[in-house]
Enzyme design. Structure first.
Site, PDB file in Angstrom:
ATOM      1  N   LYS B 105       0.717  -1.162   0.011  1.00 41.21           N
ATOM      2  CA  LYS B 105       0.119  -0.118  -0.010  1.00 41.21           C
ATOM      3  C   LYS B 105       0.783   1.289   0.028  1.00 41.21           C
ATOM      4  CE  LYS B 105      -2.883   2.790   2.733  1.00 41.21           C
ATOM      5  NZ  LYS B 105      -3.844   3.123   4.090  1.00 41.21           N
ATOM      6  N   GLY B 166      -7.947   8.921   9.877  1.00 36.26           N
ATOM      7  CA  GLY B 166      -8.382   8.591  11.387  1.00 36.26           C
ATOM      8  C   GLY B 166      -9.260   9.780  12.021  1.00 36.26           C
ATOM      9  N   ALA B 192      -9.463   5.133   4.580  1.00 37.94           N
ATOM     10  CA  ALA B 192      -9.534   6.171   5.415  1.00 37.94           C
ATOM     11  C   ALA B 192     -10.920   7.145   5.597  1.00 37.94           C
ATOM     12  CB  ALA B 192      -8.621   7.359   5.091  1.00 37.94           C
ATOM     13  N   GLY B 193     -11.129   7.287   6.661  1.00 37.97           N
ATOM     14  CA  GLY B 193     -12.560   8.397   6.832  1.00 37.97           C
ATOM     15  C   GLY B 193     -13.535   7.502   7.586  1.00 37.97           C
ATOM     16  N   ASN B 214      -9.152   1.445   9.983  1.00 36.22           N
ATOM     17  CA  ASN B 214      -8.230   1.274  11.069  1.00 36.22           C
ATOM     18  C   ASN B 214      -8.632   1.664  12.273  1.00 36.22           C
ATOM     19  OD1 ASN B 214      -6.146   0.496  13.018  1.00 36.22           O
ATOM     20  ND2 ASN B 214      -4.432   1.219  11.703  1.00 36.22           N
TER      21      ASN B 214
END
Lengths: 74, 263
Positions: B105, B166, B192-193, B214
């Site tokens: 990634k 995050g 993300a988000g 995550n």
């Protein structure tokens, strides 16, 4: 101290006594550091050192090494 | 119409086929035990991992591989924390040596507090990595032109953000994501988000191939339960996408017959 190998390891100055053979290899260094070579990767002076040549990659004073592993990350 | 999907519903990236459409990060957990439990509950088959200096003062400290077996779960090394193409390429070359994996990634980030994808740096790193034999899943801006260009360069998955890393804001750009998806043929992943399960479901309803998250799990009050919620949300969103949603209408359409009413 004569005979010692002065290295920069992950940004820190460290000195090591070479083995009786007189030469310190990447493999020897990982042994002195008690690291599991299957879980780390090594860069010597910003060049990757393939695991297959750890035993015959010799270190000398002034060399800079990065030793990394995987940690949690997103 | 027996309610079954023809064949197994899998997706394939760079020749590797997966059943789970949830990719999870391994960062920001309380400890490695919690990391392992959350990954197990999420059902994820791919996890992202970071590459960092070994703590030389504590060489016997437990390592991620002791808790998350790379033989069972595909490790996807990332370049989190890299702000230049050079740092990202160097990091992934080390990752390849540490684990032997070409599938990576790529993320080249701009400065805090947004950590927004630095697209010039991303293009530069992607070109270098592809030339060097890597299979690059690329974190990118929600930019339709950039997405197509990255695909043409040979990136194996296009992974735009739904909101800053995050932030947990949920998808701020569902329309743009849908439009980008129209022009992408390689796997399309929202990265993300995501903040909670409904965000992940929405991403899947839009037709994304997978979702990468995550913090939404790691920062939940109970990460293991949230991991389970995410597993179900991704599956539900995927099924809703396959089923095809009903049309929206501006007004009511009664569900019960209007005939036969008592008078």
């Amino acid at each position: 101290m004569p005979g010692t190998v002065a290295l920069t390891l992950n940004g820190e100055s460290r000195s090591f006594d070479p083995p009786p053979s007189g030469k310190l290899s990447v493999l020897g260094l990982l042994g002195l550091l008690e690291l599991d070579m299957r879980k780390v990767a090594v860069e010597l002076n910003e060049e990757i050192v393939p695991r297959s040549v750890y035993a015959e990659t010799w270190l000398s004073s002034g060399d800079s090494l990065e030793i990394v592993h995987f940690i949690g990350g997103g | 119409m027996d309610g079954h999907i023809a064949g197994e519903d899998t997706w394939t990236v760079a020749g590797r086929t997966f059943r789970s459409r949830l990719i999870v990060g391994t960062g920001r957990y309380k400890d490695l035990e919690e990391t392992a439990a959350a990954i197990e509950a999420s059902g994820a088959e791919i996890v992202t991992v970071a590459v960092r200096r070994v703590n030389l003062s504590d060489p016997k400290a437990p390592m991620l591989q002791d808790y998350v077996d790379p033989k069972k779960i595909t490790y996807l090394p990332n370049t989190a924390g890299c702000f230049t193409a050079r740092e990202a390429v160097r990091t992934l070359r080390l990752a390849r040596e540490a684990g032997g994996w070409n599938l990576v990634k790529l993320e080249v980030l701009g400065p805090a507090p947004l950590l927004y994808p630095d697209m010039p740096g991303t293009f530069e790193a992607a070109a270098e990595l592809i030339k060097d034999g890597f299979e690059v899943m690329v974190y990118c801006a929600d930019d339709p032109l950039a997405a197509v260009r990255l695909q043409e360069m040979g990136c194996v998955a296009i992974m735009p953000l739904g909101a800053p890393i995050g932030s947990g804001l949920g998808l701020q750009n569902p329309a743009m994501l849908s439009m980008i998806k129209e022009n992408v043929t390689v796997p399309f992943v929202v990265d993300a988000g995501i903040g909670t399960a409904s965000d992940a479901a929405i991403a899947m309803e839009l037709g994304c191939d997978a979702v990468l998250l995550n913090s939404a799990i790691a920062h939940a009050k109970n990460p293991v339960i949230m991991a389970k919620a995410m597993k179900h949300a991704v599956e539900a969103g995927r099924l809703a996408h396959l089923a095809g949603r009903m049309p929206r209408r501006m007004g009511a359409d009664p569900s019960s017959p209007l005939s036969g009413l008592i008078r």
